[in-house]
Design a protein around this motif. Structure first.
Motif, short mmCIF file in Angstrom:
data_model
loop_
_atom_site.label_atom_id
_atom_site.label_comp_id
_atom_site.label_asym_id
_atom_site.label_seq_id
_atom_site.Cartn_x
_atom_site.Cartn_y
_atom_site.Cartn_z
N ASN A 9 0.81 -1.23 0.00
CA ASN A 9 0.00 0.00 0.00
C ASN A 9 0.83 1.27 0.00
O ASN A 9 0.55 2.22 0.73
N LEU A 10 1.86 1.30 -0.83
CA LEU A 10 2.68 2.50 -0.99
C LEU A 10 2.44 3.07 -2.39
O LEU A 10 2.80 2.44 -3.40
N GLU A 51 6.02 10.76 3.94
CA GLU A 51 4.84 11.61 3.82
C GLU A 51 3.57 10.74 3.84
O GLU A 51 3.51 9.68 3.22
N LYS A 52 2.57 11.21 4.55
CA LYS A 52 1.32 10.45 4.63
C LYS A 52 0.62 10.34 3.28
O LYS A 52 -0.19 9.45 3.05
N GLN A 57 -4.27 5.21 -1.83
CA GLN A 57 -5.62 5.75 -1.63
C GLN A 57 -6.59 4.65 -1.20
O GLN A 57 -6.64 3.57 -1.78
N GLY A 58 -7.35 4.95 -0.15
CA GLY A 58 -8.32 4.00 0.36
C GLY A 58 -7.77 3.05 1.41
O GLY A 58 -8.50 2.21 1.93
N ARG A 59 -6.47 3.17 1.72
CA ARG A 59 -5.85 2.31 2.72
C ARG A 59 -5.51 3.12 3.96
O ARG A 59 -5.26 4.33 3.88
N GLU A 60 -5.48 2.46 5.12
CA GLU A 60 -5.22 3.16 6.40
C GLU A 60 -3.74 3.31 6.69
O GLU A 60 -3.34 4.17 7.47
N VAL A 104 3.63 3.17 8.22
CA VAL A 104 3.30 4.60 8.13
C VAL A 104 1.79 4.75 8.12
O VAL A 104 1.09 4.14 7.30
N THR A 105 1.27 5.59 9.04
CA THR A 105 -0.15 5.93 9.09
C THR A 105 -0.29 7.43 8.89
O THR A 105 0.70 8.17 8.95
#
Length: 559
Positions: A9-10, A51-52, A57-60, A104-105
């Motif tokens: 999820n990056l 960076e957040k 997109q769509g992942r926590e 990373v959150t």
């Protein structure tokens, strides 16, 4: 080496696991496919800013895990990493592995080393020891003067001399501390006289750390001695001394029991014996009471001496703010200060001479280092300039400038790498060079010259082929392959010449699924490498193009 990289999820990567190989790993793909995402993942897991907005997109949250195999690292590097882990309270990895993980959150990021939470700074320090990244937006260690000095020293091979320089510097600092302590602990004549007065007062008191409790008890008894004597005497008389005492009262029962014993045999004899034992106990108690009365008998003169002693102890405790042991400790400190003051001039003179000797020894080592660095800087600059010529800077100038500065733990030299890439350009510090492509090739030249001595196991090059083509591209490829003999190298490239010399070749691609962009990274088979080289050469997929690609891959076909 970096054995495995897992990304979840990056940015455009949903889930990706990559197994890297030793030697030169090349990464290719069309522009915009997401090669920078792979590089960014490595930077994040090594402690760079996250960076957040990078979270898919769509992942926590996004998660990156890097597994390093330390089994083939140089022993000094491996020992240094183990020491860093131990200092941070972190476990060693199993089978020589080091597992770095970062989550990373939107609110924060969490770092883990071998599955144990750790501060980001520890992750970054590990990353600095394991990986050097060279390309746009990276923290290029070569720009640091300290790094440049270290590179020159590595080339010069005078570690023993550097160790001596550091040891001499530490000796200077220690002797400066000793001298300052002597100068600070400097009582005036009036203070010395007062210390002597206090010490004499304590010494005359002849204090004993165990005497106070015993003296307090004796004083308590002595202050009540008359009443204690009266009570003890009256009790002793009542037990066995006075007429009608308890012992007298027991005389008749004893005679009765004795007569019973004569008649009643053994059982009756036991009764008589038990009562006689009671009488003996009463007599012993009366005797002890008489002795106690005599012991607490205290005449007025002895009592006065006792009270004076207690008063002295209480006064000294009040004056010196502590118990007897504290007073005795203060006395020893006063004695030491007086002895130091009496010998102060000689002690300061000796400390000053020791400091001067340490500085002289350090200066001698600094001069040796300076001479050696000056000689080796010319040779290193010549070698680097030669490599840069082969890498496309035909008329470059590379100079290692050495300035003498204040002495320190690494000597008296400040080193600056100066570079003029093209004719007519002035020599400038490396940090003034704007082009990341130029910077990457300078680093490549330095790493090639110092490859055998450089402890960093993984080198990552991005845009090393910027503005390069033709014969220069061939030389860049040769240099990368040369560095890969002593390091694991990861190179993101657009040049088929570089891609062809890789031991392992990855292709980054991008596809759209359900209106969502996904980035993938695939390890290519030999046939797939041919296809990719044909694409990179920009020609049609013709027999000639494929033959050319196969010819380029011939040295590495078996990989």
């Amino acid at each position: 080496m970096l054995a495995n990289l897992t990304i979840k999820n990056l940015a455009t990567v949903e889930s990706l696991e990559i197994d890297f190989g030793p030697g030169l790993n090349t990464v290719t793909g069309e522009t915009g496919t997401g090669k920078s995402v792979i590089l960014g993942a490595v930077q994040i897991v090594l402690g760079e800013r996250a960076e957040k907005t990078l979270i898919r997109q769509g992942r926590e949250q996004c998660e990156i895990t890097a597994c390093f195999d330390l089994n083939h690292c140089p022993p000094p590097l491996r020992d240094g990493i183990e020491e860093l882990l131990e200092h941070g309270g972190l476990p060693a990895g199993e089978d020589g592995e080091l597992l770095l993980r970062r989550v990373v959150t939107p609110a924060a990021s969490r770092c883990y080393v071998n599955a144990v939470p750790t501060p980001l700074r520890v992750m970054k320090e590990l990353g600095d020891r394991l990986v050097d990244i060279h390309g746009p937006h990276d923290h290029q260690s070569l720009l640091s003067r300290a790094c440049q000095l270290s590179l020159l020293d590595t080339f010069a091979g005078h570690k023993d001399m550097l160790d001596r320089c550091s040891d001499r510097w530490n000796a200077i600092r220690q002797r400066e501390t000793n001298l300052r302590a002597l100068e600070a602990d400097n009582p005036s004549p009036a203070e010395c006289e007062f210390l002597r007065h206090q010490l004499d007062e304590i010494d005359r008191a002849a204090l004993n750390s165990d005497e106070e409790d015993e003296l307090v008890e004796k004083h308590r008894l002595a202050s009540h001695s008359r009443r204690l004597m009266e009570l003890a005497g009256t009790t002793a008389d009542g037990l066995c001394e006075a007429d009608g005492s308890i012992v007298d009262a027991l005389a008749a029962p004893i005679r009765s029991l004795q007569e019973m014993a004569d008649i009643g045999g053994e059982r009756a004899m036991r009764f008589a014996a038990e009562l006689e034992a009671v009488v003996e106990t009463i007599q012993d108690l009366a005797h002890d009471l008489t002795g106690f009365a005599e012991s607490v008998d205290c005449d007025a003169e002895a009592f006065a001496v006792m009270e004076d002693r207690l008063a002295l102890i209480h006064e000294l405790k009040r004056k010196y703010r502590g118990d007897i042991q504290t007073i005795l400790d203060q006395a020893e400190d006063m004695r030491r200060r007086l002895e130091t003051a009496e010998n102060r001039e000689a002690a300061i003179r000796a400390a000053g001479q020791a400091l001067a000797a340490a500085r002289s020894e350090h200066q001698a080592v600094c001069r040796q280092l300076h001479q050696n660095r000056t000689e080796q800087a010319t040779a290193l600059a010549r070698k680097i300039s030669g490599k840069l010529t082969a890498l496309g800077f035909a008329s470059n100038r590379f100079v290692i400038d050495i300035h003498t500065v204040a002495c320190g733990p690494t000597g008296e030299d400040r080193v600056e790498f100066m570079f003029a890439p093209n004719p007519g350009q002035p020599l400038m510090p490396l940090k003034k060079i704007a082009s990341s492509g130029e910077m990457a090739r300078v680093m490549l030249a330095v790493k090639t010259v110092l490859a055998a001595a450089d402890p960093v196991p993984l080198l990552i090059f991005d845009e090393v082929d910027s503005n390069v083509g033709g014969r220069v591209a061939d030389r860049v490829a040769e240099e990368l392959a040369s560095v890969a003999h002593d390091h694991q190298v990861l190179c993101i490239t657009h040049l088929p010449q570089i891609a062809a010399v890789g031991s392992t070749h990855f292709q980054v691609g991008k596809r759209v699924v359900d209106n969502t962009t996904l980035t993938s990274m695939t390890r290519l088979t030999p046939n797939e490498r041919v296809d990719e080289l044909v694409r990179m050469m920009g020609g049609a997929d013709s027999a000639n193009a494929r033959a050319h690609a196969e010819e380029m891959l011939t040295p590495t076909k078996n990989t």
